[in-house]
Design a protein around this motif. Structure first.
Motif, PDB file in Angstrom:
ATOM      1  N   ALA A 190       0.828  -1.211   0.000  1.00  0.00           N
ATOM      2  CA  ALA A 190       0.000   0.000   0.000  1.00  0.00           C
ATOM      3  C   ALA A 190       0.859   1.256   0.000  1.00  0.00           C
ATOM      4  O   ALA A 190       0.594   2.218  -0.740  1.00  0.00           O
ATOM      5  CB  ALA A 190      -0.930  -0.021   1.212  1.00  0.00           C
ATOM      6  N   ALA A 191       1.910   1.265   0.830  1.00  0.00           N
ATOM      7  CA  ALA A 191       2.768   2.441   0.884  1.00  0.00           C
ATOM      8  C   ALA A 191       3.505   2.641  -0.437  1.00  0.00           C
ATOM      9  O   ALA A 191       3.644   3.775  -0.930  1.00  0.00           O
ATOM     10  CB  ALA A 191       3.772   2.294   2.027  1.00  0.00           C
ATOM     11  N   LEU A 196       4.026   5.750  -5.574  1.00  0.00           N
ATOM     12  CA  LEU A 196       4.064   5.732  -7.031  1.00  0.00           C
ATOM     13  C   LEU A 196       2.945   6.571  -7.632  1.00  0.00           C
ATOM     14  O   LEU A 196       3.165   7.344  -8.581  1.00  0.00           O
ATOM     15  CB  LEU A 196       3.963   4.284  -7.528  1.00  0.00           C
ATOM     16  N   VAL A 197       1.721   6.451  -7.084  1.00  0.00           N
ATOM     17  CA  VAL A 197       0.593   7.249  -7.603  1.00  0.00           C
ATOM     18  C   VAL A 197       0.858   8.728  -7.397  1.00  0.00           C
ATOM     19  O   VAL A 197       0.618   9.565  -8.291  1.00  0.00           O
ATOM     20  CB  VAL A 197      -0.712   6.800  -6.929  1.00  0.00           C
ATOM     21  N   SER A 198       1.369   9.076  -6.182  1.00  0.00           N
ATOM     22  CA  SER A 198       1.651  10.494  -5.921  1.00  0.00           C
ATOM     23  C   SER A 198       2.703  11.021  -6.879  1.00  0.00           C
ATOM     24  O   SER A 198       2.597  12.139  -7.404  1.00  0.00           O
ATOM     25  CB  SER A 198       2.126  10.664  -4.471  1.00  0.00           C
ATOM     26  N   ALA A 250      11.094   6.522  -4.092  1.00  0.00           N
ATOM     27  CA  ALA A 250      10.713   5.898  -2.821  1.00  0.00           C
ATOM     28  C   ALA A 250       9.722   4.768  -3.047  1.00  0.00           C
ATOM     29  O   ALA A 250       9.821   3.697  -2.421  1.00  0.00           O
ATOM     30  CB  ALA A 250      10.122   6.947  -1.887  1.00  0.00           C
ATOM     31  N   GLY A 251       8.752   4.967  -3.920  1.00  0.00           N
ATOM     32  CA  GLY A 251       7.780   3.912  -4.188  1.00  0.00           C
ATOM     33  C   GLY A 251       8.423   2.679  -4.805  1.00  0.00           C
ATOM     34  O   GLY A 251       8.085   1.542  -4.462  1.00  0.00           O
ATOM     35  N   THR A 252       9.367   2.910  -5.732  1.00  0.00           N
ATOM     36  CA  THR A 252      10.051   1.782  -6.360  1.00  0.00           C
ATOM     37  C   THR A 252      10.892   1.001  -5.354  1.00  0.00           C
ATOM     38  O   THR A 252      10.884  -0.236  -5.320  1.00  0.00           O
ATOM     39  CB  THR A 252      10.931   2.285  -7.513  1.00  0.00           C
ATOM     40  N   GLY A 255       8.649  -0.884  -2.958  1.00  0.00           N
ATOM     41  CA  GLY A 255       8.067  -2.040  -3.631  1.00  0.00           C
ATOM     42  C   GLY A 255       9.065  -3.174  -3.775  1.00  0.00           C
ATOM     43  O   GLY A 255       8.720  -4.350  -3.603  1.00  0.00           O
ATOM     44  N   ALA A 256      10.309  -2.834  -4.106  1.00  0.00           N
ATOM     45  CA  ALA A 256      11.339  -3.865  -4.236  1.00  0.00           C
ATOM     46  C   ALA A 256      11.612  -4.541  -2.900  1.00  0.00           C
ATOM     47  O   ALA A 256      11.781  -5.765  -2.826  1.00  0.00           O
ATOM     48  CB  ALA A 256      12.625  -3.249  -4.788  1.00  0.00           C
TER      49      ALA A 256
END
Length: 283
Positions: A190-191, A196-198, A250-252, A255-256
């Motif tokens: 979720a984070a 990524l969306v932001s 940060a999202g990438t 996610g990794a």
């Protein structure tokens, strides 16, 4: 008792000091009198048993009544002089043990009084047992005529042994690794998605505003205030672009990390190298 006293005096008259000492020890065991302990101190002093003589003469002096006649005064002075002479041949230890530590043992010998302990000159080990089973100990070296305070230090508490996992029989299939906590995977996913969306939204907004500013650059500015407003809008667009890039990174990364936690089994160790990463599995 009277017969033992006469035999002890006769042995002393024959200069049989060892026999006289044994007889006075028997007399003291039957009746712990001041006369007997004083005689033991004198005989041990003549035998060169300095530690025993010092302890016995110390009790002798403590138990003697105040002199009332010249004869008693001379005897009183003689006993004090004998005690002073024996104390110059031994060393004195004053032991300070932790609360509840008992008994106190010096070189394997149990001692009754921790306030003043007489020992031969040299190296000595002093120990005491603590209520929890540990030992409090200290080593000390003393010279003749020296008085030394000894502080007993408790041994460190033993570390509780960690039970090893049960051995797996040869040929038995390996147990599957326990899955990771589901909430950790859900929260990480979720984070990561939120970042990524932001980042995508900020990137789109910054791109649209940047296109508008490029069109505005083609128009002539009427005054300085318009130029300042243009630069402020340009800075705002650059800030959104930087935030967009940071959110995407940060999202990438998150996610990794979530994917690695979900895929790698429990006990995996990831070690960084200068040009690669090492993944080490341990069971």
């Amino acid at each position: 008792m009277a017969a033992l006293v006469r035999e002890a005096e006769a042995a002393l008259d024959r200069l049989d000091i060892v026999r006289a000492r044994d007889l006075w020890a028997q007399i003291y065991d039957l009746e712990r009198s001041t006369v007997a302990i004083c005689q033991l101190g004198q005989l041990d002093r003549r035998l060169g048993r300095w530690v025993d003589a010092t302890g016995e003469l110390t009790r002798c002096v403590q138990e003697m009544r105040p002199p009332a006649t010249p004869v008693e005064q001379r005897l009183h002075d003689t006993r004090h002089a004998d005690l002073a002479a024996t104390r110059r041949q031994v060393a004195e230890l004053r032991v300070f043990a932790p609360a509840g530590a008992a008994p106190v043992i010096v070189d394997g010998r149990l001692v009754d009084d921790t306030g003043r302990i007489y020992v031969e000159p040299g190296q000595h080990e002093v120990t005491a047992a603590l209520p929890d089973g540990r030992k409090a100990r200290s080593a000390v070296r003393v010279a003749a005529g020296e008085s030394r305070a000894v502080l007993l230090s408790p041994e460190p508490a033993a570390l509780r042994p960690v039970a090893s996992p049960p051995a797996r029989p040869a040929g038995a299939p390996a147990q599957p690794a326990a899955p990771q906590a589901p909430w950790l995977l859900y929260a990480g996913s979720a984070a990561s998605g939120a970042f990524l969306v932001s980042g995508i939204v900020l990137h789109i907004v910054a791109s649209l505003e940047d296109s508008a500013l490029r069109d505005e650059m083609c128009k002539p500015h009427s005054d300085i205030e318009d130029a300042r407003a243009f630069r402020r809008e340009q800075h705002a667009v650059e800030l959104k672009q930087h935030l967009s890039t940071a959110a995407l990174v940060a999202g990438t990364a998150l996610g990794a990390a979530t994917l690695a936690v979900a895929v790698l089994p429990n006990g995996a160790q990831i070690r960084a190298r200068s040009a690669s990463a090492e993944v080490r599995f341990s069971w």
